[in-house]
Enzyme design. Structure first.
Site, PDB file in Angstrom:
ATOM      1  N   CYS A   1      67.100 -66.841   5.805  1.00 41.82           N
ATOM      2  CA  CYS A   1      66.684 -65.464   5.489  1.00 41.82           C
ATOM      3  C   CYS A   1      67.071 -65.136   4.052  1.00 41.82           C
ATOM      4  CB  CYS A   1      67.324 -64.476   6.474  1.00 41.82           C
ATOM      5  SG  CYS A   1      66.809 -62.777   6.158  1.00 41.82           S
TER       6      CYS A   1
ATOM      7  N   CYS B   1      68.125 -61.550   3.299  1.00 39.99           N
ATOM      8  CA  CYS B   1      69.473 -61.242   3.786  1.00 39.99           C
ATOM      9  C   CYS B   1      70.556 -61.896   2.941  1.00 39.99           C
ATOM     10  CB  CYS B   1      69.635 -61.730   5.227  1.00 39.99           C
ATOM     11  SG  CYS B   1      68.188 -61.544   6.243  1.00 39.99           S
ATOM     12  N   ASP B   2      70.364 -63.147   2.577  1.00 38.36           N
ATOM     13  CA  ASP B   2      71.458 -63.917   1.978  1.00 38.36           C
ATOM     14  C   ASP B   2      71.266 -64.270   0.499  1.00 38.36           C
ATOM     15  OD1 ASP B   2      72.698 -63.956   4.433  1.00 38.36           O
ATOM     16  OD2 ASP B   2      71.861 -65.879   5.042  1.00 38.36           O
TER      17      ASP B   2
END
Ligand code: FAD
Ligand code: NDP
Length: 315
Positions: free
Chosen positions: A138, A141-142
């Site tokens: 992701c 997200c990261d």
């Protein structure tokens, strides 16, 4: 004594808790089943595979255990009953529906499905060692994490997800290389164009990952192979992002709910209503586009309200 629940919620991510809070506050006394391992693992599910969450409103930055604990606490406070057990089967052939957990059969007027989806990974040698130490599924997200900044990053896949990930990662990376296993490109034309227009993205076609390498602490590169020439080489890289699709957790429904060709539950647009009256679905299990904690939570609020309206309409 025969007990028929008003609402059973299956699953335990951010979606699940939002539905529980709304359903409990509507006096529906929801019973929730969270995947059995241990509740602190179950409660976070996909979020347990990340570190800090920085895009959930209210919290500037919050670790997933704290976020999920707060959600769980709020569900219980609102009056939700929680059982930390995996649901094995559902029987939707007649009402009330049956929810089978081990050798116990629970009956319920409505079901809200919140079982989410699991990002696919390749299981390459080295993947287990460097999971969360350079490997993610992701980018949104990261990708911002300090150890990915100004590094050469790899994205595997050439669907819309992979293209979005690669484009997003160029905000932080020095360079992004996409590994595409075929010559043909699958992503939508618009998404492909976005990638072609981005000077920071390199595309290696007919190329597959073979092994993740590292220095024990972090991943430092990937061995790749051209599947036409069988030529192997090692790319130095500080991160690997999978963009090879997700698998929705719908197998245990045994074909009783209408799914699309990739296994996602089909809901009536703008609602959480499925093809079976009284069975609602929200969160990632029915969303292959947005897939964020906050969008998932939003649709679960809708599911609880749809379930309440359904129950009221039956009385
Ligand atoms: P899930 O989180 O997938 O939860 C489903 C739950 O159902 C799980 O607990 C599962 O165990 C349970 N379950 C499944 N089958 C059964 C069964 N038969 N019986 C009982 N329980 C069952 N989003 C953000 O907004 N911000 C981020 O920073 C972020 N980071 C991410 C990082 C990574 C690496 C990944 C993969 C995703 C990230 N996401 C992030 C996306 C976010 O995690 C998901 O969108 C969100 O968790 C979806 O919530 P959900 O409740 O629909 O499903
Ligand atoms: P897709 O199934 O569309 O694409 C998966 C990609 O991963 C393909 O390039 C596929 O390669 C590759 N792949 C799969 N398995 C492997 C493997 N074992 N090794 C190497 N590569 C592999 O999934 P997406 O998640 O990209 O998209 C799912 C759906 O969601 C699509 O309908 C998409 O349009 C939609 N979506 C839309 C978005 C948007 O509109 N903004 C954003 C994200 C998704 P191959 O082509 O060779 O099979």
């Amino acid at each position: 004594m025969r007990v028929i629940e008003d609402v059973i919620i299956i699953g335990s991510g951010p979606a699940w808790h939002t539905a529980a809070i709304y359903a409990a506050r509507a006096n529906l006394n929801p019973l929730m089943f969270e995947w059995f391992l241990a509740w602190w693992v179950a409660a976070g599910w996909q979020l347990t595979t990340t570190t800090e969450v920085e895009n959930f409103p209210w919290f500037v930055s919050i670790g997933w255990p704290e976020l999920m604990m707060k959600m769980r606490e709020q569900s219980i406070h609102a009056g939700t009953k929680i059982e930390t057990r995996t649901v094995d089967k559902v029987d939707l052939q007649s009402t009330p529906f049956k929810v089978i957990v081990g050798d116990v059969v629970h009956e319920t007027n409505t079901i809200i499905l919140a079982t989410g989806a699991t990002a696919k990974r390749l299981g390459l040698p080295g993947e287990e060692i460097y999971r969360q130490r350079g490997i993610s599924a992701c980018a949104v997200c990261d990708g911002w994490l300090p150890f990915f900044r100004n590094k050469h990053l790899i994205v595997i896949g050439w669907g819309d997800t992979a293209c979005e990930e690669a484009s997003f990662l160029t905000k932080f990376a020095s360079k992004v290389t996409m590994l595409v296993r075929k010559d043909a490109l699958r992503a939508s034309k618009a998404m492909q164009q976005r990638v072609f227009d981005n000077q920071k993205i390199e595309i290696l076609r007919n190329t597959e990952g073979e092994e993740i390498i590292g220095d024990e602490k972090m991943m430092t590169g990937i061995v790749i192979k051209n599947n036409q020439t069988n030529e192997e080489m090692t790319l130095e890289a500080g991160g690997l992002f999978y963009g090879i699709g997700h698998t929705p957790n719908t197998g245990f429904l045994d074909g009783q709910i209408e799914l699309d060709e990739t296994g996602y539950v089909i809901t009536k647009p703008g609602t959480t209503v499925t093809n079976v009256a009284g069975f609602f679905a929200a969160g990632d299990v029915q969303d292959k586009k947005y897939r964020q904690a906050v969008t998932s939570a939003g649709t679960w609020c809708m599911a609880a309200m749809d379930a309440e309206h359904y129950i009221v309409s039956k009385h």
